[in-house]
Design a protein around this motif. Structure first.
Motif, PDB file in Angstrom:
ATOM      1  N   TYR A  20       0.830  -1.186   0.000  1.00 19.99           N
ATOM      2  CA  TYR A  20       0.000   0.000   0.000  1.00 19.99           C
ATOM      3  C   TYR A  20       0.872   1.247   0.000  1.00 19.99           C
ATOM      4  O   TYR A  20       2.057   1.195   0.347  1.00 19.99           O
ATOM      5  CB  TYR A  20      -0.883   0.042   1.258  1.00 19.99           C
ATOM      6  N   ASP A  35      -2.176   4.002   3.774  1.00 15.67           N
ATOM      7  CA  ASP A  35      -2.925   2.777   4.080  1.00 15.67           C
ATOM      8  C   ASP A  35      -2.080   1.729   4.791  1.00 15.67           C
ATOM      9  O   ASP A  35      -2.469   0.561   4.862  1.00 15.67           O
ATOM     10  CB  ASP A  35      -3.508   2.171   2.800  1.00 15.67           C
ATOM     11  N   THR A  72      -2.312  -7.272   3.585  1.00 18.33           N
ATOM     12  CA  THR A  72      -1.866  -7.421   2.208  1.00 18.33           C
ATOM     13  C   THR A  72      -1.979  -8.882   1.780  1.00 18.33           C
ATOM     14  O   THR A  72      -2.249  -9.764   2.607  1.00 18.33           O
ATOM     15  CB  THR A  72      -0.403  -6.991   2.064  1.00 18.33           C
TER      16      THR A  72
END
Length: 549
Positions: A213, A217, A222
């Motif tokens: 990100y 963020d 992920t």
């Protein structure tokens, strides 16, 4: 369609067999409360992109806990309940209750059953609503964000079930929002069924999530985090606690899952072992809590620096750090009993504050009569002869100037994945192959550590011992030892007692003497937590873990 306040419908959304979840979630659910609080209905939240995003953020915030020493429960430390650490505090919930024979279905201060099922209920609600969230096909940010949020929810549900599995083994498997008129007497799923569900959710998450990100963020799950969680839980499932027949296929699956993270090619070891837990961005960090836990210094610094030293390393942990020739202290010609901390694995000095260890340029005196000495007057002085260095940012201070430093709790980092692979691959083979050596030697060769590679020709059992020890020193005070002892089923061997180091000085001569610090009590039944008695009373189909009846 008439909008009904979620507050008036909560009893139709119980997410597990316990209705007390509704109480534990009260603060969270106020967000979805249309009464005087001025909150929002369920329909209003899940028909608005920003409100849906906010809902998911609250799932992160209320569901993910900090497991570092002195974290959410300030007087509890997971490593303090192992042979790595000692906690001199006896306030509830001291680690002592875990090893003093008093862990029961009615007495488990660190039980998380209700909180985790509450978090699962929130995720199930989110997953039931997310597909109906309206977004414009022309708004590429929201189209991508909707898919991403769904992936995050799958990851979070897998995470919460993983935390349940670590504690209890098989648990009731609930993948939807239940209504009160349904049968809430739900039996436990098997360990294999729970692991299968976690793996499925991790795979779904990985297919929907990005690999990384932008800075705004950071902290979101992920694809790598999902695959890393899968690696961890398949390793747990393959371990003796859940694989007593030593099915090698389970080890092979765990090795493959770790390899999948490695071959992503986006993670690598941080350049500094000392700093990896104090940075917000690093190629080693796979999943990390977003908050800076500023109380870490206050809870664990030594008294001369203004801290409470809640958890203190044991002599057993210090002994686990090899000499620089790659041998344990009692096997190496480099060991000098008058200078026991010389020529040691550099990670020792970055994990443990020992006698005359410099801290912010000040030598810490842990000898008897020293400023922070073993017999210091007061609860905060060392009982083991040691203080904690790891997890404490030396750039922070409490006195004379307060600076909190950086303390970002790292849930998963790449070093763990390498060690996961080494362990699983070794157990899947008759004898270790080069890939096992390579994975563990990468960890040992980190810049600033530079420990020698493992000697060639180790058999499977010898390699297992080296991997177990490497996990212990590399991951000390990151809560892994607590769970590793249980999944390896070695508690009865290693949790009988712990030692400290008594240091005295006569003129210029130092004397270092190991001494018994505390006897401990552990039974294999403690490898799994007891299911809370309140849950057994509510759910007629729940069966208690062995030994607690």
């Amino acid at each position: 369609m008439m909008k009904n306040s979620l507050k008036n419908r909560l009893f139709h959304y119980a997410g597990t067999t316990v209705l007390i979840l509704l109480v534990s979630c009260s603060k969270f659910d106020a967000y979805l409360d249309k009464a005087e609080s001025g909150g929002m209905t369920e329909e209003e939240v899940f028909s608005n992109y920003r409100q849906t995003e906010r809902f998911l953020a609250q799932v992160y915030g209320t569901g993910l806990t900090i497991d570092w020493v002195g974290g959410n429960l300030w007087s509890f430390s997971y490593d303090g309940a192992t042979d790595n650490g000692y906690c001199h505090y006896r306030y509830w919930p001291s680690p002592k209750f875990v090893y003093d024979g008093n862990l029961t279905p009615a007495n488990n201060p660190i039980d998380q059953w209700a909180d985790l099922y509450a978090a699962i209920r929130r995720v199930n609600m989110f997953l039931e609503k997310i597909d109906g969230l309206p977004v414009s096909s022309s708004n590429t940010e929201e189209v991508a964000g909707k898919s991403r949020m769904k992936g995050e929810a799958f990851f979070l549900r897998a995470w919460f079930y993983a935390e349940l599995f670590k504690r209890y083994g098989g648990v009731p498997l609930i993948s939807k929002v239940l209504q009160v008129d349904e049968d809430l007497n739900i039996p436990r799923a098997t360990a294999d069924e729970i692991i299968g569900f976690i793996v499925e959710d991790c795979d779904r998450a990985a297919s929907l999530l990005p690999e990384e990100y932008s800075s705004k963020d950071l902290g979101r799950a992920t694809a790598g985090a999902a695959l890393a969680l899968k690696s961890r839980m398949l390793l747990y499932a393959a371990s003796p606690l859940h694989n007593p027949d030593n099915d090698r296929q389970k080890w092979e699956r765990a090795a493959k899952a770790a390899q999948d993270v490695i071959t992503m090619g986006i993670y690598q070891l941080h350049g500094s072992f000392k700093d990896v837990l104090h940075t917000r961005q690093s190629p080693e960090i796979i999943f990390q809590h977003t908050a800076n836990y500023e109380d870490q210094l206050r809870n664990n610094l030594m008294p001369s620096q203004g801290g409470f030293s809640i958890v203190q390393p044991t002599q057993e942990l210090v002994d686990a750090f090899e000499m620089t020739d790659g041998k344990l202290y009692n096997e190496s010609d480099l060991y000098d009993p008058q200078q026991p901390y010389a020529n040691r694995d550099p990670r020792l000095a970055m994990t443990v504050v020992y006698n005359l260890h410099p801290w912010r340029g000040f030598p810490i005196e842990t000898f008897e009569g020293g400023l922070d000495g073993l017999n210091g007057s007061g609860d905060n002085y060392t009982r083991t002869g040691y203080y904690l260095a790891k997890t404490l940012d030396e750039n922070g201070s409490l006195t004379p100037i307060w600076r909190p430093g950086s303390h970002f709790f790292v849930y998963i980092r790449y070093a763990e994945i390498l060690l996961n692979y080494a362990e699983a691959k070794n157990e899947s083979l008759e004898s270790p192959d080069p890939s096992v050596y390579d994975a563990i030697n990468q960890v040992r060769a980190r810049t600033g550590v530079n420990m020698p590679p493992l000697p060639a020709g180790l058999n499977k059992a010898d390699m297992r011992a080296r991997i177990h020890n490497e996990r212990r020193v590399e991951l000390a005070f990151e809560s892994h030892r607590f769970w590793d002892i249980r999944r390896w089923r070695i508690g009865e061997q290693v949790l009988k007692s712990v030692q400290g180091m008594r240091i005295t000085r006569a003129g210029s001569e130092w004397n270092y003497e190991r001494f018994p610090l505390e006897n401990r009590y552990y039974k294999n039944m403690y490898d799994l937590f007891p299911i809370p008695q309140s849950e057994i009373n509510r759910n007629s189909k729940l069966v208690q873990n062995p030994g607690y009846n």
